[in-house]
Design an enzyme around this catalytic site. Structure first.
Site, mmCIF file in Angstrom:
data_model
loop_
_atom_site.group_PDB
_atom_site.id
_atom_site.type_symbol
_atom_site.label_atom_id
_atom_site.label_comp_id
_atom_site.label_asym_id
_atom_site.label_seq_id
_atom_site.Cartn_x
_atom_site.Cartn_y
_atom_site.Cartn_z
ATOM 1 N N ARG A 96 80.394 -13.299 42.958
ATOM 2 C CA ARG A 96 81.574 -14.118 42.696
ATOM 3 C C ARG A 96 82.506 -13.285 42.392
ATOM 4 N NH1 ARG A 96 82.974 -20.125 40.740
ATOM 5 N NH2 ARG A 96 82.050 -20.497 42.781
ATOM 6 N N HIS A 123 85.022 -18.825 50.585
ATOM 7 C CA HIS A 123 83.893 -19.513 49.920
ATOM 8 C C HIS A 123 82.807 -20.215 50.859
ATOM 9 C CE1 HIS A 123 81.875 -21.208 46.646
ATOM 10 N NE2 HIS A 123 82.497 -21.982 46.171
ATOM 11 N N GLN A 126 80.262 -22.630 50.077
ATOM 12 C CA GLN A 126 80.840 -24.290 49.894
ATOM 13 C C GLN A 126 81.321 -24.696 51.195
ATOM 14 O OE1 GLN A 126 81.974 -25.918 46.916
ATOM 15 N NE2 GLN A 126 81.875 -27.582 48.510
ATOM 16 N N ASP A 207 91.397 -29.425 47.363
ATOM 17 C CA ASP A 207 90.854 -28.516 46.353
ATOM 18 C C ASP A 207 92.156 -28.426 45.549
ATOM 19 O OD1 ASP A 207 89.603 -26.584 44.944
ATOM 20 O OD2 ASP A 207 90.038 -25.015 46.474
ATOM 21 N N CYS A 246 85.573 -29.659 46.735
ATOM 22 C CA CYS A 246 84.584 -28.866 46.492
ATOM 23 C C CYS A 246 84.120 -28.791 44.880
ATOM 24 C CB CYS A 246 84.956 -27.388 46.740
ATOM 25 S SG CYS A 246 86.564 -27.156 45.862
ATOM 26 N N ARG A 274 74.993 -28.289 47.698
ATOM 27 C CA ARG A 274 75.321 -26.880 47.161
ATOM 28 C C ARG A 274 73.607 -26.244 47.020
ATOM 29 N NH1 ARG A 274 79.637 -24.598 45.541
ATOM 30 N NH2 ARG A 274 78.570 -22.820 46.032
HETATM 31 N N1 CP Z 1 82.604 -25.671 44.083
HETATM 32 C C1 CP Z 1 82.202 -24.598 43.273
HETATM 33 O O1 CP Z 1 82.026 -23.507 43.691
HETATM 34 O O2 CP Z 1 81.972 -25.107 41.982
HETATM 35 P P1 CP Z 1 81.757 -23.768 40.891
HETATM 36 O O3 CP Z 1 83.035 -22.871 40.681
HETATM 37 O O4 CP Z 1 81.295 -24.640 39.736
HETATM 38 O O5 CP Z 1 80.600 -22.829 41.215
HETATM 39 N N1 NVA Z 2 89.919 -22.721 45.266
HETATM 40 C C1 NVA Z 2 89.104 -22.933 43.853
HETATM 41 C C2 NVA Z 2 87.718 -23.268 44.157
HETATM 42 C C3 NVA Z 2 86.696 -23.407 43.009
HETATM 43 C C4 NVA Z 2 85.308 -23.580 43.432
HETATM 44 C C5 NVA Z 2 89.018 -21.371 43.204
HETATM 45 O O1 NVA Z 2 88.969 -20.648 43.659
HETATM 46 O O2 NVA Z 2 89.273 -21.680 41.623
#
Ligand code: CP
Ligand code: NVA
Length: 287
Positions: A96, A123, A126, A207, A246, A274
């Site tokens: 990440r 993502h 997701q 989101d 998400c 997930r």
């Molecule tokens: N939806 C998602 O990726 O959640 P987290 O940021 O908690 O991993």
């Molecule tokens: N768009 C959000 C998604 C989190 C899972 C972010 O990047 O913070």
């Protein structure tokens, strides 16, 4: 031969279908028996970290969670040198990152698979869980109308758009001026009016308005998205739609508490999926 998974576009419709089929199976053998999985996280995570760690365990492997300061992509050493080092010990790298180019550079530097666990652009894991969820709820997604309301130029919206195209769902993105998806795939409709987007939709997705790493834009974003909250009135304008998010959600900002808790909220099913897609996707990249 192993495959990277950095975007949904990398997978194409066939790859998406293969991963979804694997995700429906709880028993996928132990392709990671005696092997490690390096989980590099530059940002916080509840769902992604936990589902990935458990997926590695279910596939017989050992996950090693690595926080950003421990490896320091391009600060302690180059992203390439981090990837080469981790590849000495692990069968897969899941990361990440703040900057998507860290993923592409790591993937180019090693022969083990590199999997995107969220970047500033995409993502994909997701989106795979989102498609699995919509499939379970509707049976068939081809031709189904999906609406996404809010920040359409973010990681979740981009991967959702690519995934909807891959499975033949009809996605409409509703966003204010300046926040439309810049590289929308052909077949995705973009509008400004949330009501127009949700008309006839079977799913309404949103989101957060301020993604991780965008805190300095928070004031401008709160103003820009003010008319884009998914509330009960907007849901009523769709066609008996399921609500998707998400997570994490900011109740009272992009979605009301009532919509999150309604009988048509599928957000916990998404969160559970997930787990299944994390396992299916890992099995796929390792196959
Ligand atoms: N939806 C998602 O990726 O959640 P987290 O940021 O908690 O991993
Ligand atoms: N768009 C959000 C998604 C989190 C899972 C972010 O990047 O913070």
């Amino acid at each position: 031969m192993s495959s990277d998974l950095l975007t949904i576009t990398d997978l194409g419709p066939e790859g998406v279908a293969e991963i979804l089929a694997l995700s429906e199976r709880t028993e996928l053998g132990r392709p990671l028996a005696g092997k490690g999985a390096a989980l590099v996280f530059q940002k916080p995570s509840a769902r992604t970290r936990n589902s990935t760690e458990l997926a590695v365990v279910q596939l017989g492997g050992h996950p090693v969670y690595i926080q950003k300061d421990e490896v320091g992509l391009d600060t302690r050493e180059t992203a390439e040198d981090v990837a080469r080092t981790l590849a000495c010990y692990h069968a897969v790298i899941a990361a990440r990152v703040m900057d998507h180019s860290h993923l592409t550079r790591m993937a180019d530097a090693v022969s083990i698979p590199v999997v995107n666990r969220l970047s500033d652009k995409d993502h994909p894991l997701q989106a795979l869980a989102d498609i699995l969820t919509m499939n379970q709820l509707l049976g068939k997604l081809e031709g189904a109308k999906v609406a996404y309301v809010g920040d359409a130029d973010n990681n979740v919206a981009r991967s959702l758009a690519q995934a909807c195209v891959a499975v033949g769902a009809e996605l409409t993105l509703a966003s204010p001026d300046g926040y439309a998806l810049r590289d929308a795939p052909d077949g995705v409709r973009q509008v400004a009016d949330p009501t127009e987007a949700v008309k006839g939709a079977r799913f309404v997705y949103t989101d957060v308005w301020v993604s991780m790493g965008q805190d300095d834009e928070a004031d401008a974003r709160m103003k820009a998205f003010a008319g884009y909250r998914v509330d009960e009135a907007l849901m009523a304008k769709a066609e008996d739609a399921w609500f998707l998010h998400c997570l994490p959600a900011r109740r009272g900002e992009e979605v009301t508490h009532g919509v999150m808790e309604s009988a048509k909220s599928a957000v916990w099913r998404q969160a559970e999926n997930r787990m299944h897609t994390a396992r299916g996707a890992l099995a796929w990249v390792l196959s």
